[in-house]
Scaffold this motif. Sequence first.
Motif, PDB file in Angstrom:
ATOM      1  N   LYS A  92       0.860  -1.172   0.000  1.00  0.00           N
ATOM      2  CA  LYS A  92       0.000   0.000   0.000  1.00  0.00           C
ATOM      3  C   LYS A  92       0.904   1.232   0.000  1.00  0.00           C
ATOM      4  CE  LYS A  92      -4.166  -2.063   1.811  1.00  0.00           C
ATOM      5  NZ  LYS A  92      -4.851  -2.391   0.589  1.00  0.00           N
ATOM      6  N   LEU A  93       1.379   1.569  -1.196  1.00  0.00           N
ATOM      7  CA  LEU A  93       2.261   2.721  -1.368  1.00  0.00           C
ATOM      8  C   LEU A  93       1.779   3.512  -2.566  1.00  0.00           C
ATOM      9  CD1 LEU A  93       5.702   0.923  -0.986  1.00  0.00           C
ATOM     10  CD2 LEU A  93       4.641   2.440   0.673  1.00  0.00           C
ATOM     11  N   VAL A  94       2.006   4.819  -2.522  1.00  0.00           N
ATOM     12  CA  VAL A  94       1.661   5.661  -3.661  1.00  0.00           C
ATOM     13  C   VAL A  94       2.902   5.797  -4.529  1.00  0.00           C
ATOM     14  CG1 VAL A  94       0.780   7.884  -4.388  1.00  0.00           C
ATOM     15  CG2 VAL A  94      -0.046   6.873  -2.283  1.00  0.00           C
ATOM     16  N   ASP A  95       2.821   5.268  -5.737  1.00  0.00           N
ATOM     17  CA  ASP A  95       3.986   5.175  -6.623  1.00  0.00           C
ATOM     18  C   ASP A  95       4.680   6.497  -6.920  1.00  0.00           C
ATOM     19  OD1 ASP A  95       4.013   2.531  -6.850  1.00  0.00           O
ATOM     20  OD2 ASP A  95       3.178   2.411  -8.866  1.00  0.00           O
ATOM     21  N   VAL A  96       3.903   7.560  -7.126  1.00  0.00           N
ATOM     22  CA  VAL A  96       4.524   8.804  -7.583  1.00  0.00           C
ATOM     23  C   VAL A  96       5.076   9.637  -6.438  1.00  0.00           C
ATOM     24  CG1 VAL A  96       3.248   9.024  -9.732  1.00  0.00           C
ATOM     25  CG2 VAL A  96       2.275   9.923  -7.643  1.00  0.00           C
ATOM     26  N   LEU A  97       4.865   9.197  -5.212  1.00  0.00           N
ATOM     27  CA  LEU A  97       5.405   9.953  -4.088  1.00  0.00           C
ATOM     28  C   LEU A  97       6.742   9.353  -3.652  1.00  0.00           C
ATOM     29  CD1 LEU A  97       2.217  10.494  -1.891  1.00  0.00           C
ATOM     30  CD2 LEU A  97       3.075  11.894  -3.749  1.00  0.00           C
ATOM     31  N   GLU A 101       7.469  10.805   1.773  1.00  0.00           N
ATOM     32  CA  GLU A 101       6.064  11.234   1.682  1.00  0.00           C
ATOM     33  C   GLU A 101       5.128  10.079   2.002  1.00  0.00           C
ATOM     34  OE1 GLU A 101       6.082  14.851  -1.573  1.00  0.00           O
ATOM     35  OE2 GLU A 101       6.268  12.808  -2.287  1.00  0.00           O
ATOM     36  N   ASN A 102       5.481   8.894   1.508  1.00  0.00           N
ATOM     37  CA  ASN A 102       4.662   7.724   1.794  1.00  0.00           C
ATOM     38  C   ASN A 102       4.658   7.390   3.270  1.00  0.00           C
ATOM     39  OD1 ASN A 102       3.254   5.994  -0.284  1.00  0.00           O
ATOM     40  ND2 ASN A 102       5.095   6.587  -1.395  1.00  0.00           N
ATOM     41  N   THR A 104       5.115   9.346   5.809  1.00  0.00           N
ATOM     42  CA  THR A 104       4.415  10.308   6.664  1.00  0.00           C
ATOM     43  C   THR A 104       2.936  10.417   6.312  1.00  0.00           C
ATOM     44  OG1 THR A 104       4.997  12.086   5.181  1.00  0.00           O
ATOM     45  CG2 THR A 104       6.449  11.713   7.042  1.00  0.00           C
ATOM     46  N   LEU A 105       2.504   9.704   5.301  1.00  0.00           N
ATOM     47  CA  LEU A 105       1.125   9.793   4.844  1.00  0.00           C
ATOM     48  C   LEU A 105       0.159   9.509   5.990  1.00  0.00           C
ATOM     49  CD1 LEU A 105       0.175  10.373   1.965  1.00  0.00           C
ATOM     50  CD2 LEU A 105      -0.291   7.965   1.707  1.00  0.00           C
ATOM     51  N   GLY A 106      -0.854  10.353   6.116  1.00  0.00           N
ATOM     52  CA  GLY A 106      -1.873  10.100   7.127  1.00  0.00           C
ATOM     53  C   GLY A 106      -1.581  10.779   8.452  1.00  0.00           C
ATOM     54  N   LEU A 111       3.175  19.825   7.272  1.00  0.00           N
ATOM     55  CA  LEU A 111       4.045  18.937   6.505  1.00  0.00           C
ATOM     56  C   LEU A 111       5.494  19.382   6.682  1.00  0.00           C
ATOM     57  CD1 LEU A 111       3.882  16.606   4.428  1.00  0.00           C
ATOM     58  CD2 LEU A 111       3.915  18.342   2.658  1.00  0.00           C
ATOM     59  N   LYS A 136      11.647   8.010  -5.302  1.00  0.00           N
ATOM     60  CA  LYS A 136      10.231   7.767  -5.587  1.00  0.00           C
ATOM     61  C   LYS A 136       9.972   6.267  -5.632  1.00  0.00           C
ATOM     62  CE  LYS A 136       8.814  12.056  -7.059  1.00  0.00           C
ATOM     63  NZ  LYS A 136       8.478  12.979  -8.103  1.00  0.00           N
ATOM     64  N   PHE A 138       8.144   4.379  -7.522  1.00  0.00           N
ATOM     65  CA  PHE A 138       8.152   3.646  -8.789  1.00  0.00           C
ATOM     66  C   PHE A 138       9.562   3.357  -9.305  1.00  0.00           C
ATOM     67  CE2 PHE A 138       7.709   8.092 -10.073  1.00  0.00           C
ATOM     68  CZ  PHE A 138       8.669   8.200 -11.067  1.00  0.00           C
ATOM     69  N   LYS A 152       7.371   2.556   7.427  1.00  0.00           N
ATOM     70  CA  LYS A 152       6.147   3.347   7.576  1.00  0.00           C
ATOM     71  C   LYS A 152       5.396   2.933   8.841  1.00  0.00           C
ATOM     72  CE  LYS A 152       2.284   2.800   4.866  1.00  0.00           C
ATOM     73  NZ  LYS A 152       1.672   2.760   3.534  1.00  0.00           N
TER      74      LYS A 152
ATOM     75  N   ARG B 182       0.077  19.296   3.728  1.00  0.00           N
ATOM     76  CA  ARG B 182      -0.334  17.937   4.064  1.00  0.00           C
ATOM     77  C   ARG B 182      -1.687  17.570   3.456  1.00  0.00           C
ATOM     78  NH1 ARG B 182       1.987  14.492   7.222  1.00  0.00           N
ATOM     79  NH2 ARG B 182       3.229  15.960   8.391  1.00  0.00           N
ATOM     80  N   LEU B 185      -0.956  16.603  -0.048  1.00  0.00           N
ATOM     81  CA  LEU B 185      -0.297  15.298  -0.128  1.00  0.00           C
ATOM     82  C   LEU B 185      -1.327  14.186   0.045  1.00  0.00           C
ATOM     83  CD1 LEU B 185       2.405  13.706  -0.171  1.00  0.00           C
ATOM     84  CD2 LEU B 185       2.416  13.888   2.308  1.00  0.00           C
ATOM     85  N   HIS B 186      -2.205  14.373   1.027  1.00  0.00           N
ATOM     86  CA  HIS B 186      -3.245  13.373   1.276  1.00  0.00           C
ATOM     87  C   HIS B 186      -4.186  13.256   0.087  1.00  0.00           C
ATOM     88  CE1 HIS B 186      -2.804  13.431   5.946  1.00  0.00           C
ATOM     89  NE2 HIS B 186      -1.713  13.069   5.322  1.00  0.00           N
ATOM     90  N   SER B 193      -4.030   6.175  -4.989  1.00  0.00           N
ATOM     91  CA  SER B 193      -4.311   4.856  -4.452  1.00  0.00           C
ATOM     92  C   SER B 193      -5.154   4.989  -3.187  1.00  0.00           C
ATOM     93  CB  SER B 193      -2.972   4.167  -4.146  1.00  0.00           C
ATOM     94  OG  SER B 193      -3.195   3.036  -3.352  1.00  0.00           O
ATOM     95  N   THR B 196      -4.351   2.699  -0.259  1.00  0.00           N
ATOM     96  CA  THR B 196      -3.177   3.097   0.511  1.00  0.00           C
ATOM     97  C   THR B 196      -3.514   4.220   1.470  1.00  0.00           C
ATOM     98  OG1 THR B 196      -1.799   2.523  -1.351  1.00  0.00           O
ATOM     99  CG2 THR B 196      -0.825   3.944   0.319  1.00  0.00           C
ATOM    100  N   ALA B 200      -3.547   4.269   5.551  1.00  0.00           N
ATOM    101  CA  ALA B 200      -2.716   5.221   6.292  1.00  0.00           C
ATOM    102  C   ALA B 200      -3.569   6.076   7.214  1.00  0.00           C
ATOM    103  CB  ALA B 200      -1.930   6.092   5.333  1.00  0.00           C
ATOM    104  N   GLY B 201      -4.866   5.843   7.236  1.00  0.00           N
ATOM    105  CA  GLY B 201      -5.723   6.565   8.149  1.00  0.00           C
ATOM    106  C   GLY B 201      -6.289   7.856   7.589  1.00  0.00           C
ATOM    107  N   ILE B 202      -6.293   8.003   6.272  1.00  0.00           N
ATOM    108  CA  ILE B 202      -6.878   9.199   5.667  1.00  0.00           C
ATOM    109  C   ILE B 202      -8.343   8.909   5.358  1.00  0.00           C
ATOM    110  CG2 ILE B 202      -6.797  10.705   3.643  1.00  0.00           C
ATOM    111  CD1 ILE B 202      -3.798   9.986   3.463  1.00  0.00           C
ATOM    112  N   ARG B 312       6.578   8.974 -15.559  1.00  0.00           N
ATOM    113  CA  ARG B 312       5.629   8.507 -14.562  1.00  0.00           C
ATOM    114  C   ARG B 312       4.924   9.664 -13.843  1.00  0.00           C
ATOM    115  NH1 ARG B 312       2.353   7.075 -12.171  1.00  0.00           N
ATOM    116  NH2 ARG B 312       1.952   5.271 -10.878  1.00  0.00           N
TER     117      ARG B 312
END
Lengths: 510, 329
Positions: A92-97, A101-102, A104-106, A111, A136, A138, A152, B182, B185-186, B193, B196, B200-202, B312
């Motif tokens: 569960k990762l965001v490819d373009v970040l 960033e991944n 710290t997500l959530g 930031l 990144k 990807f 994470k 933030r 980013l979220h 995704s 994901t 991550a709790g979003i 990408r």
Amino acid sequence: MTDKNVAVSVKNLSKSFGNVKANKNVNMEIYKGEILALLGENGSGKTTLMNMLSGLYYPDSGQIFIDGKEASIQSPRDAYTYGIGMVHQHFKLVDVLTAAENITLGEEGKLNIKKATAKIKEICDKYGFEVDPQKKIFNMSVSEKQTVEIVKVLYRGADILILDEPTAVLTPQETEKLFVVLKNMKADGKAVIIITHKLNEVEEISDRVAVLRAGEYIGDMITAETNAQEMTNMMVGHQVTLNIERPEPKEPKPRIIVEGLTVKDIDGITKLEDVSFIARSGEILGIAGISGCGQKELLESIAGLQHVESGSVKYVNDDGSVEELIGMNPQDIAEKGVALSFVPEDRLGMGLVGNMDIADNMMLRSFRNNGSLFTDKKTPHDLAETIVDKLEVSTPSIETPVRQLSGGNVQKVLVGREISNAPSVLMTAYAVRGLDINSSYTIYDLINEQKKKGTAVIFVGEDLDVLLQISDRILVLCDGQVSGIVEGKKADKNTIGLMMTRLEGGMTNE
Amino acid sequence: MFDFLITFIPRAVGQGIPLLFGSTGEIVTEKSGNLNLGIPGVMYVGGICGVIGAFAYEQSGNVNGFLAICIPLLCSLIGSLLMGLLYCFLTVTLRANQNVTGLAMTTFGVGIGNFFGGSLIKLSGADVPSIALTKTSAYFSRSLPFAAKMGWFGKVFLSYGFLAYLAVIIAILASYILKRTRPGLHLRAVGESPATADAAGINVIKYKYVATCLGCMIAGLGGLYYVMDYASGVWSNDAFGDRGWLAIALVIFTIWRPNVSIFSSILFGGLYILYMYLPTGMEHMEVKELYKMIPYVVTLIVLVVTSMRNKRENQPPLSLGLPYFREER
């Protein structure tokens, strides 16, 4: 054993999806400073149970206690507050970040990547990870992505760590590294739960084993006091033999001759470079390699599905005459009388049509055979019945869309269809990926049966232990090149692992 | 040439501002993974709601500058917010197909615009098929007081109504929020995704709702600007045309970057009216019709080029157009 502290305890937990009971009254305990291996066949509810702990699913009934206090975990965010973190099977990762960033997500608040990076570095140093926070996703390899996933979870302060099949995509060396990290976490007092199908890993890493069968909790064992046979029996519910036989090849003759095969993808990146080998009749040629280093392209080139830059693939008939397969599409190949069977990696994408039933999927291979305007529905239907019967496919009926079957049953249907027309060449890609022990051994038996009939089998696999047991010879690919071909009997896991990662590590026996 | 530019640029900007509102709104929406093809309809609704507000206010007699701006602005925002909520309810809560919902909303929005537009024209009893709200419109198109004294600079940069500057500010702000904060980013994580982001709790549902509704409100302002400022308060049915679709095309052209959209929408605005400035001569009027194709041809070329580009970072949000359901198996 008296000084164990319970981290999580689960009481009478149940969860259903429609009519399917994924978990039935599960009771279990997870201790701090312990690595627990969760075992079970496909569809036994391991992932569902863990998803309830990590907040993705909400239980229908039952209670979860964290540190002795009842907890209500309604979302992943709740799970994090209780200190539960899960590394999912599908990352569960965001490819373009970037990694940072991944990770710290959530999080709440402003930031601040710089501060986050410092904290990531700290975690990495503590447990022995290597992560480039600015990279990144990807651009990362599978094992790097997994490291990011674990970091994470730790970054969010998890004390209870759940890993769903973490080693499925790793090389032996990467697995070793992961296990070192897991042991560090255990020493740090964290509770680690690991789901895996590989029993040798269970024996190596875990302190305790818990077994689920058909959604129910069967029991637990101290790893040191049990063995693979006992664990399997407990998982399956009856006695299973765990030996893969390797009958001696009977008068092997060259069947497929591949010479100087070079393949490039759409972007012009070389996927296969100057690959040469011979696959013989009555022999299993195993193909080892890190996933995505040319296995798919190799099989598809032979099957006539891949545009080939240069090189040749020759098929040798029983009478010694030779056909060149390059430049032909699958239909041409079949019309030439070459009985080629292909069990692709992507079962429901390339192998079967998910929304069609078992009988109709049988027809995909045979619908051209009768010359009339109308299709013959009877023969495929009979074949479907034979396969369901012989391979013990568990399905409500032959008219059930294959999409609704479990992974193991889908694979049985596909393999059953592919071997039904008495192939002279059988190619399988990751034939047992995602299958439990019991289904896996059924598939191995089927493949061995074909071998005895004189079929040339090309077996692409990811589990080196299996490859070593089943293959007569193993071809190791590294980055699209042949890093060497070794005898199945003489080879050992470490050498092959090294050959998979670098070309110089290889030695050629031919 | 210089004189030409001084007359051409302000007109191109005037054409570009509705596109800028539309594309910024759509970018914010798409970043949440919602492909809202209802934007052209939303812009119509934003326009007509503003017109209804202005019409009702002008009927009341006295026109006060503050209210003349606030009432239509508020009406427009509420109208497009309702459209956004409708779209979210259908696609996020009920998980309906986004393309079908979006296209239906465009048809619906254009219909609403024309229905109420037609009714108002009847009410006002005008003998032309349009309605003019000159009094309120004057407040919308009022430019900075010192613009006239600044020569060509004033003309090119300072001669627009406040909505034009608002469009640029919103675009810059949207870019900053998406890239540096933030919530941004979220939001990007949700669009790439949702599974994901959820793990991550979003709160995925909340982000989708807020981004789509804000996007619709921003886009609706494009409709409002067009009627109240660009068209000087004259509403006639179907006059807004296909600008909504151009705004959606701009999203791809700008590779999902609102700040790039500032220049691109002015460029598209210029292309949109270029045919009026290209000399054709009287006997070849048909060539003019060909010139009108320019923005669409450019859009097609851009689509070809962007789909060939395979970096990408420049791809659309990965889960664009897909519904999200946590317990899906």
